[in-house]
Motif scaffolding. Structure first.
Motif, PDB file in Angstrom:
ATOM      1  N   HIS A  89       0.860  -1.183   0.000  1.00  0.00           N
ATOM      2  CA  HIS A  89       0.000   0.000   0.000  1.00  0.00           C
ATOM      3  C   HIS A  89       0.898   1.236   0.000  1.00  0.00           C
ATOM      4  O   HIS A  89       2.076   1.160   0.361  1.00  0.00           O
ATOM      5  CB  HIS A  89      -0.879   0.038   1.247  1.00  0.00           C
ATOM      6  N   ASP A  90       0.324   2.357  -0.354  1.00  0.00           N
ATOM      7  CA  ASP A  90       1.066   3.613  -0.381  1.00  0.00           C
ATOM      8  C   ASP A  90       1.777   3.839   0.957  1.00  0.00           C
ATOM      9  O   ASP A  90       1.169   3.734   2.020  1.00  0.00           O
ATOM     10  CB  ASP A  90       0.090   4.772  -0.646  1.00  0.00           C
TER      11      ASP A  90
ATOM     12  N   ASP B 128       4.285   1.948   2.189  1.00  0.00           N
ATOM     13  CA  ASP B 128       4.967   0.765   2.710  1.00  0.00           C
ATOM     14  C   ASP B 128       6.449   0.798   2.324  1.00  0.00           C
ATOM     15  O   ASP B 128       6.829   1.340   1.281  1.00  0.00           O
ATOM     16  CB  ASP B 128       4.344  -0.516   2.155  1.00  0.00           C
TER      17      ASP B 128
ATOM     18  N   ASN C 175       1.494   4.624  -4.691  1.00  0.00           N
ATOM     19  CA  ASN C 175       0.386   4.213  -5.560  1.00  0.00           C
ATOM     20  C   ASN C 175       0.226   5.212  -6.696  1.00  0.00           C
ATOM     21  O   ASN C 175      -0.695   6.016  -6.713  1.00  0.00           O
ATOM     22  CB  ASN C 175      -0.912   4.104  -4.759  1.00  0.00           C
TER      23      ASN C 175
ATOM     24  N   ARG D  22       4.999  -3.078   6.291  1.00  0.00           N
ATOM     25  CA  ARG D  22       4.084  -2.042   6.781  1.00  0.00           C
ATOM     26  C   ARG D  22       4.344  -1.792   8.257  1.00  0.00           C
ATOM     27  O   ARG D  22       4.555  -2.721   9.025  1.00  0.00           O
ATOM     28  CB  ARG D  22       2.632  -2.487   6.562  1.00  0.00           C
TER      29      ARG D  22
END
Length: 128
Positions: A70-71, A73, A91, A126
């Motif tokens: 995800h954005d 990470d 992203n 994350r």
């Protein structure tokens, strides 16, 4: 991160101990995601020190591995057996890795472009 935020960094030079992959990653985590990542006192030009820090530094326990990034990470990259470089998943355009590499400076690359540059294996992490 937005494309505009990413663009402001593209081309900034890599500087050992000041603006290397870890320093850039720390800056982005704090600025855009509010995560304080500590400094790690290693010589960015000493591959053994870098690998040892990535494998055993206490900061690693604050992150968990994920399969789908995800954005924001972390992206650990390796050329051989051990991770020796870090970037940030963004992203943008289907997903890219924003990182600061020696000899290139700050770049934003697809997974395919990273593989062509020799970064064959990547893992995504994350913050807990």
């Amino acid at each position: 991160m937005t494309p505009e935020q990413i663009t402001q960094y593209i081309g900034m030079p890599w500087v050992s101990g000041e603006w290397d992959c870890w320093a850039f990653f720390r800056h982005c985590q704090k600025t855009y995601y509010g995560i304080d990542v500590p400094t790690v006192d290693v010589d960015a030009l000493d591959l053994r020190q870098v690998i040892a820090a990535m494998e055993s530094h206490e900061e690693r326990s604050k992150w968990h591995e994920v399969t789908e990034p995800h954005d924001g990470d972390a992206v650990l990259m390796q050329r051989n057996r051990y991770p020796s470089h870090i970037g940030l998943w963004v992203n943008v355009d289907g997903g890219r890795v924003l990182h600061c590499a020696q000899g290139m400076g700050v770049v934003c690359q697809t997974k395919q472009a990273l593989a062509l540059d020799g970064w064959g294996a990547m893992t995504f992490w994350r913050h807990r």
